[in-house]
Design a protein around this motif. Structure first.
Motif, mmCIF file in Angstrom:
data_model
loop_
_atom_site.group_PDB
_atom_site.id
_atom_site.type_symbol
_atom_site.label_atom_id
_atom_site.label_comp_id
_atom_site.label_asym_id
_atom_site.label_seq_id
_atom_site.Cartn_x
_atom_site.Cartn_y
_atom_site.Cartn_z
ATOM 1 N N LYS A 1 0.828 -1.211 0.000
ATOM 2 C CA LYS A 1 0.000 0.000 0.000
ATOM 3 C C LYS A 1 0.863 1.262 0.000
ATOM 4 O O LYS A 1 2.007 1.260 0.461
ATOM 5 C CB LYS A 1 -0.930 -0.001 1.212
ATOM 6 C CG LYS A 1 -0.230 -0.022 2.565
ATOM 7 C CD LYS A 1 -1.253 -0.016 3.694
ATOM 8 C CE LYS A 1 -0.597 -0.162 5.058
ATOM 9 N NZ LYS A 1 -0.067 -1.505 5.317
ATOM 10 N N GLN B 1 -0.500 4.218 1.290
ATOM 11 C CA GLN B 1 -0.915 4.945 2.495
ATOM 12 C C GLN B 1 -0.119 4.503 3.728
ATOM 13 O O GLN B 1 0.176 3.319 3.899
ATOM 14 C CB GLN B 1 -2.406 4.688 2.728
ATOM 15 C CG GLN B 1 -3.035 5.545 3.799
ATOM 16 C CD GLN B 1 -4.539 5.295 3.879
ATOM 17 O OE1 GLN B 1 -5.088 4.523 3.120
ATOM 18 N NE2 GLN B 1 -5.202 5.956 4.817
ATOM 19 N N LYS C 1 4.059 0.778 8.287
ATOM 20 C CA LYS C 1 3.332 0.143 7.179
ATOM 21 C C LYS C 1 3.030 -1.330 7.433
ATOM 22 O O LYS C 1 2.253 -1.941 6.701
ATOM 23 C CB LYS C 1 4.110 0.307 5.867
ATOM 24 C CG LYS C 1 3.997 1.713 5.284
ATOM 25 C CD LYS C 1 4.610 1.813 3.896
ATOM 26 C CE LYS C 1 3.673 1.324 2.812
ATOM 27 N NZ LYS C 1 4.174 1.621 1.454
ATOM 28 N N GLN D 1 -10.347 1.532 4.618
ATOM 29 C CA GLN D 1 -11.303 2.632 4.746
ATOM 30 C C GLN D 1 -12.716 2.069 4.682
ATOM 31 O O GLN D 1 -12.989 1.137 3.912
ATOM 32 C CB GLN D 1 -11.093 3.642 3.614
ATOM 33 C CG GLN D 1 -11.966 4.884 3.695
ATOM 34 C CD GLN D 1 -11.585 5.906 2.638
ATOM 35 O OE1 GLN D 1 -10.410 6.144 2.393
ATOM 36 N NE2 GLN D 1 -12.577 6.511 2.002
ATOM 37 N N ASN E 1 -8.625 2.248 -2.760
ATOM 38 C CA ASN E 1 -7.286 2.764 -3.056
ATOM 39 C C ASN E 1 -6.380 2.641 -1.833
ATOM 40 O O ASN E 1 -6.714 3.111 -0.764
ATOM 41 C CB ASN E 1 -7.365 4.242 -3.474
ATOM 42 C CG ASN E 1 -8.186 4.434 -4.736
ATOM 43 O OD1 ASN E 1 -8.317 3.517 -5.532
ATOM 44 N ND2 ASN E 1 -8.749 5.622 -4.910
ATOM 45 N N SER E 2 -5.272 2.000 -2.011
ATOM 46 C CA SER E 2 -4.275 1.884 -0.935
ATOM 47 C C SER E 2 -4.866 1.325 0.350
ATOM 48 O O SER E 2 -4.636 1.829 1.438
ATOM 49 C CB SER E 2 -3.628 3.255 -0.670
ATOM 50 O OG SER E 2 -2.428 3.083 0.044
ATOM 51 N N SER E 3 -5.668 0.278 0.190
ATOM 52 C CA SER E 3 -6.248 -0.411 1.341
ATOM 53 C C SER E 3 -5.696 -1.824 1.389
ATOM 54 O O SER E 3 -5.444 -2.441 0.351
ATOM 55 C CB SER E 3 -7.774 -0.460 1.193
ATOM 56 O OG SER E 3 -8.337 -1.423 2.051
ATOM 57 N N PRO F 1 -12.229 8.782 6.977
ATOM 58 C CA PRO F 1 -11.391 9.979 6.856
ATOM 59 C C PRO F 1 -11.994 11.165 7.619
ATOM 60 O O PRO F 1 -13.189 11.447 7.509
ATOM 61 C CB PRO F 1 -11.371 10.245 5.343
ATOM 62 C CG PRO F 1 -11.597 8.900 4.720
ATOM 63 C CD PRO F 1 -12.549 8.197 5.656
#
Length: 395
Positions: free
Chosen positions: A62, A64, A71, A77, A105-107, A164
């Motif tokens: 990811k 994020q 990480k 999310q 995205n980026s999960s 978020p």
């Protein structure tokens, strides 16, 4: 011939969600040339072959960075939360059943689920074929995600389904770890392989032990345990699977006994409706989702002598009653009277009904099976390892 219980519990003694006798019987009948299960095996091996070429995923993939700055921590999310266009502060609001593409995205959620599913597929392919290439790949996937110091996931989901601008993580995020039950079975299926080592087994036992402690003591874990819908049912399935893997049979038995009240009596009405699921915008899907979780608990109960399949409250609440309610809608001519913003998945309903029919051959479930054809399920790998009724061949 008939599969002996002792035979089924030999090479499959560490299998908990799948049915050991079905596994052994399927392997035996396939070896004898039974054509009926061949399409399911062919599909399984084709899916496993695809995964032989895949690069293993890890939490480091990811972009994020989790709130911890590490990480190695899992992060995802909340999928149904969207920015409120009427809010100047960019607050996120819930739009149930409408998946926000931003959440993908980026999960880590998708990759975590895929690792568990892929390891299970490869381990089944190894069990049925005896080919070590499948075991080697399954072991590689597991080591990269869970064991290798450079790539391993920390044993918690404290940042699951964050919102978020709101919360960093929620109990609901644990639904994305339900695949751990399949991972446990995958490890059991790899037990005889030279590619699954004592170090691998010890490493996964340590990881699972740390995660289980977090799952059963943290605020987020206990919050999901308290959920009164499919989230709570899947929490139980996850916790019980891990407990059985770790040899914590007393915990598993107590959790399964408590599920009679917590999951069956409280979530299923006497007429079989599941009100918490019917209140959703994807009510058909979530009714099946919760029913599948309850059926997984019933399968897990076999290992510790808890019979949830036949448990019934004095006013008639039971897994069978929930299945009978859903069975009415096997008829494509019968409209689903609740909100369902996507097309209902009738094949998924059919697969669950075949499992219930195997447990209750004299029930009304069999009347609903006439709306399905054998070819609807001939390539389903579940036929190889779950107890399922067989549809009569078309005349």
């Amino acid at each position: 011939g008939k599969v002996q219980a002792s035979e089924a519990t030999g090479e499959t003694s560490k299998i908990f969600s799948a049915d050991p006798q079905t596994l052994v019987a399927s392997k035996s009948t396939l070896a004898a040339g039974d054509a009926a299960l061949r399409p399911a095996l062919d599909r399984l091996l084709a899916e496993a072959d695809k995964r032989l070429e895949q690069k293993p995923s890890s939490v480091l993939d990811k972009i994020q960075i989790p709130p911890s700055g590490d990480k190695h921590d899992y992060i995802s999310q909340a999928p149904y939360f969207w920015p409120d266009t009427n809010s100047p502060g960019g607050k996120y609001i819930n739009r149930d059943g409408q998946r926000n593409p931003e959440a993908g995205n980026s999960s880590d959620a998708r990759n975590f689920a895929a690792v568990c599913y892929d390891a299970h597929t490869l381990a089944l392919a190894y069990y049925f074929s005896g080919d070590e290439k499948y075991a080697a790949k399954a072991a590689e996937f597991i080591r990269v995600w869970f064991l290798n110091p450079a790539t391993r996931m920390n044993p918690n989901l404290k940042y699951g389904q964050g919102i978020p601008g709101g919360v960093e993580g929620r109990p609901a995020g644990l639904i994305s770890a339900r695949g751990l039950a399949d991972l446990v079975d995958a490890i059991g299926l790899l037990a005889g392989s030279k590619n699954w080592t004592t170090n691998d087994q010890q490493g996964m036992t340590a990881w699972a032990g740390d995660y289980f402690h977090w799952l059963t003591t943290s605020k987020i874990g206990l919050g999901e345990d308290a959920a009164s819908n499919n989230h709570g049912t899947f929490y139980d399935a996850q916790a019980v699977s891990l407990a059985l893997f770790l040899g914590k049979t007393d915990f598993a038995r107590e959790k399964l006994l408590a599920a009679r009240g917590n999951r069956i009596a409280r979530q299923i009405e006497p007429d079989g409706k599941m009100p918490r699921e019917l209140a959703r915008t994807l009510s058909f899907h979530y009714s099946l989702f919760n029913l599948s979780a309850a059926m997984q608990l019933a399968a897990l109960g076999r290992s510790v002598g808890v019979d949830l399949w036949h448990y019934q409250t004095t006013d008639g609440r039971s897994i069978l009653k929930a299945a009978e309610f859903m069975a009415q809608f096997a008829d494509p001519g019968r409209a689903w009277p609740y909100q369902q913003i996507q097309r209902p998945n009738r094949k998924e309903l059919g697969e669950l009904l075949l499992r219930v029919a195997a447990e209750f051959p004299e029930s009304k479930i069999k009347d609903a099976l006439k709306f399905f054809q054998p070819e609807d399920f001939s390539g389903s790998a579940e036929r190889l390892y779950l107890k399922m009724a067989r549809l009569p061949a078309a005349k």
